[in-house]
Design a protein around this motif. Sequence first.
Motif, mmCIF file in Angstrom:
data_model
loop_
_atom_site.group_PDB
_atom_site.id
_atom_site.type_symbol
_atom_site.label_atom_id
_atom_site.label_comp_id
_atom_site.label_asym_id
_atom_site.label_seq_id
_atom_site.Cartn_x
_atom_site.Cartn_y
_atom_site.Cartn_z
ATOM 1 N N TYR A 31 1.938 -8.826 16.313
ATOM 2 C CA TYR A 31 1.274 -7.356 16.047
ATOM 3 C C TYR A 31 0.456 -8.046 15.224
ATOM 4 C CZ TYR A 31 0.361 -3.359 12.848
ATOM 5 O OH TYR A 31 -0.195 -1.579 12.354
ATOM 6 N N ILE A 32 -0.794 -7.320 15.144
ATOM 7 C CA ILE A 32 -1.951 -7.596 13.931
ATOM 8 C C ILE A 32 -2.384 -6.572 13.417
ATOM 9 C CG2 ILE A 32 -3.406 -8.020 15.329
ATOM 10 C CD1 ILE A 32 -5.258 -9.940 14.285
ATOM 11 N N SER A 33 -3.088 -6.622 12.190
ATOM 12 C CA SER A 33 -3.675 -5.634 11.158
ATOM 13 C C SER A 33 -4.777 -6.386 10.321
ATOM 14 C CB SER A 33 -2.206 -4.511 10.705
ATOM 15 O OG SER A 33 -3.133 -3.936 9.928
ATOM 16 N N ILE A 34 -5.758 -5.629 10.415
ATOM 17 C CA ILE A 34 -6.649 -6.052 9.963
ATOM 18 C C ILE A 34 -6.996 -4.683 9.232
ATOM 19 C CG2 ILE A 34 -7.441 -7.859 10.701
ATOM 20 C CD1 ILE A 34 -9.534 -6.133 12.788
ATOM 21 N N GLY A 35 -8.063 -5.028 7.616
ATOM 22 C CA GLY A 35 -8.493 -3.685 6.886
ATOM 23 C C GLY A 35 -8.795 -3.951 5.649
ATOM 24 N N VAL A 36 -8.337 -3.160 4.508
ATOM 25 C CA VAL A 36 -9.050 -3.092 3.544
ATOM 26 C C VAL A 36 -7.999 -3.162 2.483
ATOM 27 C CG1 VAL A 36 -11.736 -2.609 4.244
ATOM 28 C CG2 VAL A 36 -10.082 -0.972 2.796
ATOM 29 N N ASN A 37 -8.232 -3.813 1.354
ATOM 30 C CA ASN A 37 -7.488 -3.659 0.506
ATOM 31 C C ASN A 37 -7.355 -3.302 -1.604
ATOM 32 O OD1 ASN A 37 -7.081 -6.176 -1.878
ATOM 33 N ND2 ASN A 37 -7.867 -6.812 0.329
ATOM 34 N N ALA A 38 -6.750 -2.387 -1.630
ATOM 35 C CA ALA A 38 -7.586 -2.640 -3.449
ATOM 36 C C ALA A 38 -6.162 -2.995 -3.989
ATOM 37 C CB ALA A 38 -7.481 -1.098 -3.431
ATOM 38 N N ARG A 185 0.642 -8.448 -12.828
ATOM 39 C CA ARG A 185 1.942 -7.121 -12.240
ATOM 40 C C ARG A 185 0.693 -6.256 -11.603
ATOM 41 N NH1 ARG A 185 7.465 -6.655 -16.379
ATOM 42 N NH2 ARG A 185 7.786 -8.445 -15.857
ATOM 43 N N HIS A 186 1.091 -5.860 -10.417
ATOM 44 C CA HIS A 186 -0.035 -5.101 -9.765
ATOM 45 C C HIS A 186 0.616 -4.589 -8.897
ATOM 46 C CE1 HIS A 186 -1.016 -8.491 -7.599
ATOM 47 N NE2 HIS A 186 -1.424 -7.925 -7.026
ATOM 48 N N PHE A 187 -0.144 -3.180 -8.550
ATOM 49 C CA PHE A 187 0.283 -2.466 -6.944
ATOM 50 C C PHE A 187 -1.031 -3.213 -6.257
ATOM 51 C CE2 PHE A 187 3.093 -0.025 -9.059
ATOM 52 C CZ PHE A 187 4.595 0.593 -8.049
ATOM 53 N N GLN A 188 -0.839 -3.413 -4.817
ATOM 54 C CA GLN A 188 -1.997 -3.582 -3.569
ATOM 55 C C GLN A 188 -2.056 -2.849 -2.456
ATOM 56 O OE1 GLN A 188 -1.613 -7.287 -1.556
ATOM 57 N NE2 GLN A 188 -3.913 -7.502 -0.963
ATOM 58 N N HIS A 189 -2.984 -1.404 -2.568
ATOM 59 C CA HIS A 189 -2.898 -0.579 -1.642
ATOM 60 C C HIS A 189 -3.293 -1.304 -0.168
ATOM 61 C CE1 HIS A 189 -0.680 1.700 -4.698
ATOM 62 N NE2 HIS A 189 -2.383 1.261 -5.045
ATOM 63 N N THR A 190 -3.184 -1.309 1.096
ATOM 64 C CA THR A 190 -3.730 -1.322 2.233
ATOM 65 C C THR A 190 -3.978 -0.687 3.327
ATOM 66 O OG1 THR A 190 -1.845 -2.304 3.210
ATOM 67 C CG2 THR A 190 -2.958 -3.949 1.937
ATOM 68 N N ALA A 191 -5.321 0.091 4.093
ATOM 69 C CA ALA A 191 -4.840 0.817 4.956
ATOM 70 C C ALA A 191 -6.282 -0.729 5.940
ATOM 71 C CB ALA A 191 -5.948 1.773 4.747
ATOM 72 N N GLY A 192 -5.258 0.329 7.024
ATOM 73 C CA GLY A 192 -6.176 -0.616 7.982
ATOM 74 C C GLY A 192 -6.121 -0.726 9.783
#
Length: 458
Positions: A31-38, A185-192
Amino acid sequence: MIRSTSLLLVLFAFLAGSLSVSAQDENNPWYISIGVNAVDTYPVWPGERPTTGGFPNEFYNVDDHWNILPSISTIYVGRYIGSGFSFGVRGSLNKIEKLGDAPANDLAYYAVDGMFTYSFRDALFGEGGWFDPYLGAGGGYVFIGDLPSHGTLNGTVGLKIWLSDNLNLNLSSTYKHAMEGYYTRHFQHTAGIGFNFGGTDTDGDGIYDDKDECPDTPGLEEFNGCPDTDGDGIKDSEDACPEVAGLPEFNGCPDSDGDGIADPEDACPDVAGPAETNGCPDADGDGVIDSEDNCPNEAGPAENDGCPYEDQDNDGVLDKDDDCPTVPGTVANNGCPEVTVEILEEINVQVRTVLFDLNKASIRAESYETLNTVAETMKEYPNTRFLIEGHTDSQGSDAYNLKLSDERAASVKDYLIKQGLPATRLSSEGFGESKPVATNATAAGRQQNRRVEISLIE
């Protein structure tokens, strides 16, 4: 964001056009996913720092806290393990302009994370389905500008929305707990956009082995990868005649003559016939198929090749049962004529005139013609057995007379056999002087007693 989206779509179109993929499972593990992160450092705990608000305060405050690099900034590669579990590695890059409420001087952000995930899709909705929530846990390493790099413990909540068997929209939020110091410490959100690949298709029919019921033989999608060689809509494994197109009611076999009997069970597949004769025609209905019936239009038994039995002599006994098929007889005598009292007396009138040499058993030549006539008469009754009796007068001793009468009866029997009468139909016996038909006191009486007679053996 527009530029980022455009690049994402271009890359996806390229990969989708170059890879053959299907839903991720044991046989399609990659499986491969590409996208952006925040990246967001604000809604974390503890919240003592002025730059943080504490969990989950302003979790979705995109404008004030999220750091988003306007380009493709994350890639994930994973492999299916089994039973809903997968393991993957994600690489991310970003530019940090905000550390919570505090500005930052465009700090470069790099992260590498490894994580195990569990998909709830099959557990909740059965196999497949478009809604695919998952949880993940793992660890990673983070580099943020000049700040000390460090490891993190990660927890992820995500959702894949499957747009087809091979393509999904992947959304996730990961909390990264800093192992050293709490300021990063942080959150990382991704959409891809994600897709699967790496399936095994042993037979090359375009159906991967995990869904292919015949993985070693090329087949059709409608039969789950199994072949239908004759194209009759019945897959070969359920087709009794896989090489010849047929009908479902005959398990895939044809019925060429349309008689309701499948060709493999039809002895005459090209000519219609009834089931009782295995599909062969029987015009006269006698149970003998026309091709083996010498009289196809006239009923007759199989033992006579389908022809009726004849009764040539019209005596009521069919030729097959008639021992004398050309001579009228009686049923009781198997179609042969029976010897009547009159015929027997006629025979005896003749045989009584047979002469022998004096005190001998040899027949005189002048009696041959008489015996020939008797033989011909006896031949007319082939089912009748005859007893030839020898008799004498009372002159001489009893023993001598018995012996002489027996020898004379035997001589007549032997003569008749030589004329063609079967030995099995003739018997002879001498009675000596024991059965006189006249007085032995006179010469005339004694002459009558010296005789040969013929009687019937029942």
